[in-house]
Design a protein around this motif. Sequence first.
Motif, PDB file in Angstrom:
ATOM      1  N   ASP A  91       0.809  -1.222   0.000  1.00 41.54           N
ATOM      2  CA  ASP A  91       0.000   0.000   0.000  1.00 41.54           C
ATOM      3  C   ASP A  91       0.842   1.272   0.000  1.00 41.54           C
ATOM      4  OD1 ASP A  91      -2.325  -1.534   0.048  1.00 41.54           O
ATOM      5  OD2 ASP A  91      -2.315  -1.614   2.242  1.00 41.54           O
ATOM      6  N   CYS A  92       2.093   1.160  -0.352  1.00 43.72           N
ATOM      7  CA  CYS A  92       3.000   2.314  -0.461  1.00 43.72           C
ATOM      8  C   CYS A  92       3.113   3.096   0.848  1.00 43.72           C
ATOM      9  CB  CYS A  92       2.565   3.240  -1.588  1.00 43.72           C
ATOM     10  SG  CYS A  92       2.607   2.467  -3.220  1.00 43.72           S
ATOM     11  N   THR A  93       2.908   2.462   1.978  1.00 46.65           N
ATOM     12  CA  THR A  93       3.109   3.156   3.250  1.00 46.65           C
ATOM     13  C   THR A  93       4.577   3.469   3.475  1.00 46.65           C
ATOM     14  OG1 THR A  93       3.208   1.033   4.413  1.00 46.65           O
ATOM     15  CG2 THR A  93       1.072   2.149   4.323  1.00 46.65           C
ATOM     16  N   ASP A  94       5.458   2.791   2.731  1.00 44.27           N
ATOM     17  CA  ASP A  94       6.887   3.092   2.801  1.00 44.27           C
ATOM     18  C   ASP A  94       7.278   4.208   1.852  1.00 44.27           C
ATOM     19  OD1 ASP A  94       6.284   1.503   0.615  1.00 44.27           O
ATOM     20  OD2 ASP A  94       8.159   0.391   0.661  1.00 44.27           O
ATOM     21  N   GLY A  95       6.311   4.738   1.081  1.00 46.18           N
ATOM     22  CA  GLY A  95       6.578   5.848   0.188  1.00 46.18           C
ATOM     23  C   GLY A  95       6.915   5.402  -1.224  1.00 46.18           C
ATOM     24  N   LEU A 115       8.873  11.500  -2.409  1.00 49.51           N
ATOM     25  CA  LEU A 115       7.946  12.589  -2.737  1.00 49.51           C
ATOM     26  C   LEU A 115       6.518  12.273  -2.316  1.00 49.51           C
ATOM     27  CD1 LEU A 115       9.033  13.579  -6.359  1.00 49.51           C
ATOM     28  CD2 LEU A 115       9.619  14.743  -4.227  1.00 49.51           C
ATOM     29  N   ASN A 116       6.116  11.035  -2.499  1.00 47.77           N
ATOM     30  CA  ASN A 116       4.730  10.648  -2.275  1.00 47.77           C
ATOM     31  C   ASN A 116       4.680   9.369  -1.434  1.00 47.77           C
ATOM     32  OD1 ASN A 116       4.525  11.792  -5.491  1.00 47.77           O
ATOM     33  ND2 ASN A 116       3.136  12.635  -3.983  1.00 47.77           N
ATOM     34  N   GLY A 117       3.461   8.885  -1.227  1.00 54.55           N
ATOM     35  CA  GLY A 117       3.259   7.693  -0.415  1.00 54.55           C
ATOM     36  C   GLY A 117       3.190   8.038   1.058  1.00 54.55           C
ATOM     37  N   GLY A 118       3.190   6.995   1.878  1.00 59.98           N
ATOM     38  CA  GLY A 118       2.953   7.171   3.294  1.00 59.98           C
ATOM     39  C   GLY A 118       1.504   6.836   3.601  1.00 59.98           C
ATOM     40  N   ALA A 119       1.078   7.134   4.788  1.00 61.43           N
ATOM     41  CA  ALA A 119      -0.249   6.690   5.236  1.00 61.43           C
ATOM     42  C   ALA A 119      -1.313   7.761   5.169  1.00 61.43           C
ATOM     43  CB  ALA A 119      -0.147   6.171   6.674  1.00 61.43           C
ATOM     44  N   GLY A 126      -0.541  10.511  -1.281  1.00 64.38           N
ATOM     45  CA  GLY A 126       0.292  10.428  -0.086  1.00 64.38           C
ATOM     46  C   GLY A 126       1.211  11.625  -0.034  1.00 64.38           C
ATOM     47  N   CYS A 127       1.527  12.068   1.152  1.00 63.33           N
ATOM     48  CA  CYS A 127       2.253  13.330   1.325  1.00 63.33           C
ATOM     49  C   CYS A 127       3.767  13.170   1.374  1.00 63.33           C
ATOM     50  CB  CYS A 127       1.787  14.013   2.610  1.00 63.33           C
ATOM     51  SG  CYS A 127       0.026  14.430   2.617  1.00 63.33           S
TER      52      CYS A 127
END
Length: 403
Positions: A91-95, A115-119, A126-127
């Motif tokens: 889920d791209c929580t690692d960015g 640049l993107n991803g996270g929770a 994603g910020c």
Amino acid sequence: NALSNLNWGKRAYAVSVLCAATAITLPAQTFTTLHSFDGTDGYLPAAGLVQATNGDFYSTTTSGGTNGIGTVFKITPSGTLTTLYSFCNVDCTDGYFPAAGLVQATNGDFYGTTLNGGASSNCADGCGTIFKVTPSGTLTTLYRFDGTDGYFPAAGLVQATNGDFYGITTYGGANDNCEYGGVTVGCGTVFKITPSGTLTTLYSFCAQSGCTDGESPAAGLVQATNGDFYGTTGHGGAYGHGTVFKITPRGTLTTLYSFCTQSGCPDGAYPNGLVHATNGNFYGTTAGGGTSPFLPGAGTVFKITPGGTLTTLYNFCSQSGGVCPDGIDPLAALVQATDGDFYGTTYEGGANLSGTVFKITPSGTLATLYSFCAQSGCTDGIGPLAALVQDTNGDFYGTTYYG
């Protein structure tokens, strides 16, 4: 494309406006391509390299890898590349989209940003994140931005003398006066983060009327010997074309210079970051502005004192003979070499219209060292976006975004 926001000065240009003559260059330089990315091992390296204490180089690619959206890699000085990590595992929580380079901390690990991803759900993609990765490739996500504390951390981190890391976000923060992708967003921040992941927002840009304090920083900070940090914003300032600023470790910001003081921006526009020179001054590039007789707005090299006195040292596209043989669009910061001169890259221009490597003396004498796409099929690369790094052996290493 989110990465296009980093390229302040990228432009189309007309060949017909230029004259033909001989460009000033040094004798032929020895250039070696160490690795050509194929996508599976990364794609579009926007960042420069960092040489680690073990002698190898480490960096990121913005795309490619196992999941297609960015990697961390290491490469030996002889060219053996190892992919250490591919982003967006779950889920791209690692960015994803790591566009900035890494910094090796005093503990031996590397720290960087995506640049993107996270929770966070506050940003469409994603910020962004801050991460730590070991030399062997074990990655730990230290922080996930949520927009209020910043968004789109486009630059690398710097480890300060107190052991903490300092950096910027291009968007987000407390002042929603800027636009990104058609949406009103914050104008960027300066932050501090501890090695364990505690983040403090030190400053939110556009805190002053008209954003005279700057907006949308996209380049990293440098810490001066006085303990303060110096940096640039790509936009904003008194004339809307970027600033040089100083900020204390506790967050007191002073705007030292606002670019484009006159019509046509002869002093430059859209600065790309600084290097603190051994003489105590700072040197940098602007992606636009300048007084080129052939292509106005081709960019500059400048010097600025700690007190804010700016001197334009060089205007790109000042040489005739083809399409700006000395280059245009310097989109990266400079590096000061052991010989005291500064070395850098231009994204476009040069003998083959594909970017250059140059050196410039502290007084402003520039020599083009290499023009990319000198080989059939551009196997030597196209469009260097990032700064160079000087190896302990004296040579310089870098990346090209294409080719």
